[in-house]
Design an enzyme around this catalytic site. Structure first.
Site, short mmCIF file in Angstrom:
data_model
loop_
_atom_site.label_atom_id
_atom_site.label_comp_id
_atom_site.label_asym_id
_atom_site.label_seq_id
_atom_site.Cartn_x
_atom_site.Cartn_y
_atom_site.Cartn_z
N GLY A 175 8.77 -0.95 -2.15
CA GLY A 175 7.60 -0.31 -1.55
C GLY A 175 6.56 -1.34 -1.19
O GLY A 175 6.82 -2.54 -1.22
N ASN A 176 5.38 -0.88 -0.81
CA ASN A 176 4.29 -1.82 -0.49
C ASN A 176 2.95 -1.25 -0.93
O ASN A 176 2.86 -0.13 -1.43
CB ASN A 176 4.31 -2.18 0.99
N ARG A 177 1.90 -2.03 -0.77
CA ARG A 177 0.59 -1.72 -1.33
C ARG A 177 -0.31 -0.87 -0.45
O ARG A 177 -1.50 -0.75 -0.71
CB ARG A 177 -0.16 -3.01 -1.67
#
Ligand code: C5P
Length: 234
Positions: free
Chosen positions: A29-31
């Site tokens: 995933g990412n932020r």
């Protein structure tokens, strides 16, 4: 019915990050918090538009659906791709604020990946995800779709290349009308309410806006969103 510069127009916004599954319990995933995308949806509503918000993984509260706001949830880049393909033909404006994973695990393990007794760690092989933005621009002549397509570029900057130059190149490569640049990184932008953006216009659009210099906004994500929506409306 609503008043405002986008009254009677349909705006599709993508927001948040994607999750790319490795196995039934793990993902890459990412932020992205989704805050900028939500602010864009709110700005478009305030400008009188009918808004469809496609939300990926978000860490912020989503606005409640209403007469001019519909919501849809997606998880992976490929789900987002399908949602955008379904929505784009009937949209006047596409605001592609989602942080789409560029890569996904090449293989999905149907059962949870196990530790083994030897010390070897598994290697995760990645494969490219489709570039939804570029694809939507390319499909537009045949499929119809947004008059204005807005891309977003989160650049950490490598110290060597001017982020504005990187953004200019990206604008050309993606073929969209507007590109919003923001600098991201440690302590900047992610999950915050404040941001700093530059809005770059394609060569053709500069003729319409009469702008040579990109618009520069330092402020809340809503203030940035208002500036983006204002330019898209023009
Ligand atoms: O190439 P880069 O990921 O920096 O481009 C960012 C822009 O492209 C954003 O608007 C993002 O939503 C979009 N994008 C996309 N599909 C991808 C990667 C990015 O639509 N696979």
């Amino acid at each position: 019915s609503a008043a405002g510069p986008l009254a009677g127009r349909r705006v599709v916004v993508t927001a948040g990050g994607t999750r790319e599954a490795l196995d039934p319990v793990r993902y890459l995933g990412n932020r992205s918090s989704g805050r900028q995308g939500v602010a864009l949806a709110e700005a478009a509503l305030a400008a009188g538009a009918e808004v469809h918000l496609i939300a990926g993984i978000v860490e912020t509260e989503l606005p409640a659906a209403g007469p001019r706001l519909s919501l849809e949830h997606v998880e992976s880049a490929r789900e987002l791709q399908q949602a955008v393909a379904a929505q784009a033909p009937s949209a006047d404006v596409l605001l592609m604020a989602a942080a789409v994973a560029d890569f996904r695990p090449a293989d999905y393990a149907a059962a949870k990946i196990k530790k083994t007794d030897d010390v070897d760690a598994p290697t995760i092989t990645l494969t490219r995800n489709p570039d939804i933005l570029a694809e939507t621009v390319r499909a537009r002549p045949a499929r119809g779709g947004p008059t204005v397509i807005v891309g977003f570029a989160a650049e950490t900057g490598d110290g060597a290349t001017d982020p504005l130059e990187l953004a200019q190149t990206k604008l050309l490569r993606k073929g969209c009308e507007l590109l919003v640049l923001n600098r991201v990184g440690e302590g900047l932008v992610f999950g915050r309410d404040s941001t700093e953006i530059h809005v770059l216009a394609s060569f053709g659009v500069q003729g319409v806006l009469g702008d040579v210099e990109p618009a520069h906004v330092v402020g809340t994500k809503r203030e940035a969103a208002d500036a983006v929506v204002d330019r898209a409306a023009r």
